[in-house]
Motif scaffolding. Structure first.
Motif, PDB file in Angstrom:
ATOM      1  N   SER A   7      15.497 -24.504  28.707  1.00 52.20           N
ATOM      2  CA  SER A   7      14.922 -24.665  30.047  1.00 52.20           C
ATOM      3  C   SER A   7      13.416 -24.895  30.014  1.00 52.20           C
ATOM      4  N   ARG A   8      12.755 -24.485  28.949  1.00 58.23           N
ATOM      5  CA  ARG A   8      11.296 -24.682  28.875  1.00 58.23           C
ATOM      6  C   ARG A   8      10.919 -26.126  28.612  1.00 58.23           C
ATOM      7  N   TYR A   9      11.878 -26.916  28.153  1.00 59.02           N
ATOM      8  CA  TYR A   9      11.589 -28.297  27.765  1.00 59.02           C
ATOM      9  C   TYR A   9      12.429 -29.241  28.620  1.00 59.02           C
ATOM     10  N   ARG A  10      11.854 -29.659  29.738  1.00 58.16           N
ATOM     11  CA  ARG A  10      12.551 -30.552  30.651  1.00 58.16           C
ATOM     12  C   ARG A  10      12.531 -31.991  30.120  1.00 58.16           C
ATOM     13  N   ILE A  11      13.539 -32.735  30.527  1.00 54.41           N
ATOM     14  CA  ILE A  11      13.645 -34.122  30.102  1.00 54.41           C
ATOM     15  C   ILE A  11      13.073 -35.022  31.190  1.00 54.41           C
ATOM     16  N   THR A  12      12.193 -35.931  30.819  1.00 53.23           N
ATOM     17  CA  THR A  12      11.770 -36.958  31.755  1.00 53.23           C
ATOM     18  C   THR A  12      12.820 -38.068  31.742  1.00 53.23           C
ATOM     19  N   PRO A  13      13.126 -38.675  32.921  1.00 53.07           N
ATOM     20  CA  PRO A  13      14.159 -39.708  32.969  1.00 53.07           C
ATOM     21  C   PRO A  13      13.924 -40.808  31.948  1.00 53.07           C
ATOM     22  N   GLY A  14      14.933 -41.036  31.111  1.00 55.94           N
ATOM     23  CA  GLY A  14      14.818 -42.064  30.093  1.00 55.94           C
ATOM     24  C   GLY A  14      14.033 -41.646  28.874  1.00 55.94           C
ATOM     25  N   GLY A  15      13.553 -40.397  28.831  1.00 51.66           N
ATOM     26  CA  GLY A  15      12.734 -39.946  27.713  1.00 51.66           C
ATOM     27  C   GLY A  15      13.486 -39.012  26.788  1.00 51.66           C
ATOM     28  N   LEU A  16      12.745 -38.428  25.852  1.00 50.45           N
ATOM     29  CA  LEU A  16      13.303 -37.451  24.919  1.00 50.45           C
ATOM     30  C   LEU A  16      12.726 -36.080  25.228  1.00 50.45           C
ATOM     31  N   ARG A  17      13.359 -35.053  24.654  1.00 46.26           N
ATOM     32  CA  ARG A  17      12.979 -33.684  25.001  1.00 46.26           C
ATOM     33  C   ARG A  17      11.747 -33.194  24.251  1.00 46.26           C
ATOM     34  N   GLY A  18      11.422 -33.812  23.142  1.00 41.80           N
ATOM     35  CA  GLY A  18      10.272 -33.349  22.372  1.00 41.80           C
ATOM     36  C   GLY A  18      10.620 -32.250  21.386  1.00 41.80           C
ATOM     37  N   LEU A  19      11.903 -32.071  21.091  1.00 35.12           N
ATOM     38  CA  LEU A  19      12.371 -31.083  20.114  1.00 35.12           C
ATOM     39  C   LEU A  19      13.292 -31.768  19.113  1.00 35.12           C
TER      40      LEU A  19
END
Length: 580
Positions: free
Chosen positions: A78-90
């Motif tokens: 939940s701390r790492y939201r997804i931007t539409p069309g993007g990646l989570r960064g993890l």
């Protein structure tokens, strides 16, 4: 630092070693440094369990997990939201105990969670890393969903992972926007489960129109033909997984179900994906909230919203916020995201009392109007059939109308004068829709009360819509449920100006085309001509087509064999403009 997963049976020393992984930092160049890879493989060799970590883009460990021999459970991110069309960064790096490569479950996690990548490590019996495999997502225009890095030796990684992921994410975002983000800030994937294919096509066409009326772009449509819907997910979990992956791949903000979701189903689907989940009821509620202008209309919409939210309060907070925030929860109730049941019940009671006073005032006003002795004509029909446009054309008024579903939510009454100084009140009403949910019926109460007082109903249907026969049946079903079958009804088939030439010739002039148009369409048009032989065909935008309709209204209200017949020409001058 919390270690997630199955800690039972681990020695305290092993748990401490897992906790210390939070203090280690991996290489800024590679997926994982050889030293960090060995630490994971050694723990797996000792415990016989899969071990995993999630790194962020700064190569810091954010989650440490310990699983079983064949699986590992990833915690809620939940701390790492997804931007539409993007990646989570993890990125996920984990071990396997049996030497197998990335599994279907690994790739599913990669797609559903929109991870930067997923890596599996293989170590020998001493915990020395020997081999690795890394998968990542591909841009939406690629023939495959997944790609794989060439690096397979943990000790010799040649890819600059940081630069690779940054470039990959930019390409994914750019191509997603170019392919799918057309004009609006919100977009949706539509889903539904049906028993028959033709039912799916018709219902999805209507859901698409509803979704666009709510201000969203429709990116894709998914249907499943089954005799019974899945009790937990509506669609089968495998098919739902495909839908969620497609939604994430296209950058959709919402998944919209045509099937009504029970509170349990809403929670289950919301836990399945972090995307916002709506059903048809919420979509209609949002449209109501946008279009309601009167105080009464706003109160009724808020009541419907609160009654919808109430049984869903037992869900977790983030699920509730997806059920009520933004589209699907717009309007007076949108600030009540996390209030408890007691406060919602208090609010419902307060609004109900306000409505009682409004209804009392309207009853008094209706009584005064009835004492005036003026006949009342109510225009009814399926939503977006052209009722408000017809009222405007008949009365030369400017009631709001648009080519949208539920453009009208508040009733409007106008006066029209017929020959011999005969006045008639014509009332526009909110459009009906199939399978209207119970908690929305209150929003129609003022309309339904108007219908009970009407002397004549003008039932308008959009003949250009391929599902117009079902729309007619849906309205007739509602009228029957309201015990209004004894009312006099004139059926009006509107929007003849939108018919193709061959269809227009057929319905208006009984001319069969040289080349027959679609069999299903011909069948529908023939059926309505047979079942509604007295139907009036008009275009609400063309007053010249109103001759027969006005004559039918006048004859039904004033004559019906009791008085002298006034010729239809009395309504028009030489230029065939209405003169009433």
């Amino acid at each position: 630092m919390e270690v997630f997963g199955h800690l039972e049976g681990l020695r305290p020393q092993q748990i401490k070693r897992l906790e210390k992984l939070y203090n280690r930092k991996s290489s800024s160049f590679s997926v994982i440094s050889p030293e960090f890879a060995r630490a994971l493989c050694e723990l797996t060799a000792e415990t016989g369990r899969q071990t995993a970590v999630l790194f962020d883009r700064t190569n810091m460990v954010q989650y440490v997990m310990i699983g079983g021999s064949s699986e590992i459970v990833i915690p809620v991110l939940s701390r790492y939201r997804i931007t539409p069309g993007g990646l989570r960064g993890l990125r996920l790096v984990h071990t396997h105990t049996g030497g197998e490569d990335l599994t279907d479950d690994d790739l599913t996690d990669l797609a559903l969670l929109r991870l930067d990548s997923v890596t599996v490590l293989h170590g020998d019996s001493r915990g020395i890393p020997m081999r690795m495999q890394t998968a990542h997502l591909l841009p939406p225009d690629s023939p495959q969903m997944f790609g794989f890095l060439e690096d397979t030796d943990p000790h010799r990684q040649n890819t600059d992972y940081g630069d690779f992921i940054s470039a990959l994410e930019k390409e994914i975002e750019d191509k997603t926007k170019a392919l799918f983000r057309v004009k609006n800030a919100h977009s949706a994937i539509l889903v539904g489960s049906y028993r028959r294919k033709h039912e799916a096509e018709e219902h999805m066409a209507e859901l698409k129109e509803l979704t666009e009326s709510a201000g969203m772009d429709v990116l894709d449509i998914h249907t499943q033909i089954k005799q019974q819907i899945h009790p937990k997910f509506v669609m089968g979990p495998g098919r739902l997984k495909e839908v969620v992956i497609r939604a994430l791949q296209t950058g959709a903000d919402f998944i919209v179900f045509d099937n009504p979701l029970s509170p349990a189903q809403s929670r289950a689907v919301s836990e399945f994906t972090e995307l916002k989940v709506l059903d048809r009821t919420q979509l209609i509620l949002d449209i109501f909230a946008r279009r309601a202008k009167s105080n009464e209309g706003k109160i009724r919409v808020e009541l419907a919203q609160l009654k919808y939210i109430l049984p869903r309060l037992s869900g977790r907070d983030d699920a509730l916020s997806r059920l009520t925030g933004g589209i699907g929860g717009r309007g007076p109730g949108e600030t009540k995201l996390e209030i408890d049941k007691r406060r919602i019940n208090d609010r419902i009671a307060f609004l109900s009392k306000k409505l009682e006073k409004i209804e009392q005032n309207r009853t008094i006003q209706r009584g005064r109007r009835n004492r005036g002795g003026l006949p009342i004509v109510s225009i009814v029909g399926y939503t977006n059939a052209g009722k408000s446009t017809l009222l405007n054309s008949l009365t030369q008024s400017e009631v709001y109308s648009d080519d949208l579903m539920f453009a009208t939510l508040d009733t409007s009454s106008k006066r029209i004068r017929f020959p011999e100084e005969r006045d008639v009140i014509i009332t526009d009403t909110v459009g009906f829709i199939r399978d209207l949910p119970d908690n929305l019926k209150g929003a129609f109460k003022s309309t339904l009360e108007e219908l009970s007082e009407a002397d004549l109903l003008v039932h308008v249907a959009d003949i250009s819509n391929h599902g117009f026969l079902n729309h007619i049946r849906s309205v007739e079903t509602v009228l029957a449920e309201l015990d209004l079958t004894d009312k006099k009804v004139i059926t009006v088939l509107n929007k003849t100006d939108l018919l193709p030439p061959e269809e227009a010739d057929f319905v208006l002039n009984n001319v069969l085309p040289d080349t027959m148009f679609a069999d299903a369409r011909l069948h529908s048009l023939m059926e309505v001509k047979n079942s509604k032989p007295d139907a009036v065909y008009i275009s609400a935008l063309d007053r010249k087509t109103f001759r027969l309709l006005l004559e039918r209204i006048r004859f039904t209200l004033f004559t019906e064999g009791k008085g002298r017949d006034i010729p239809v020409e009395s309504y028009f001058d030489d230029d065939t403009e209405a003169d009433y």
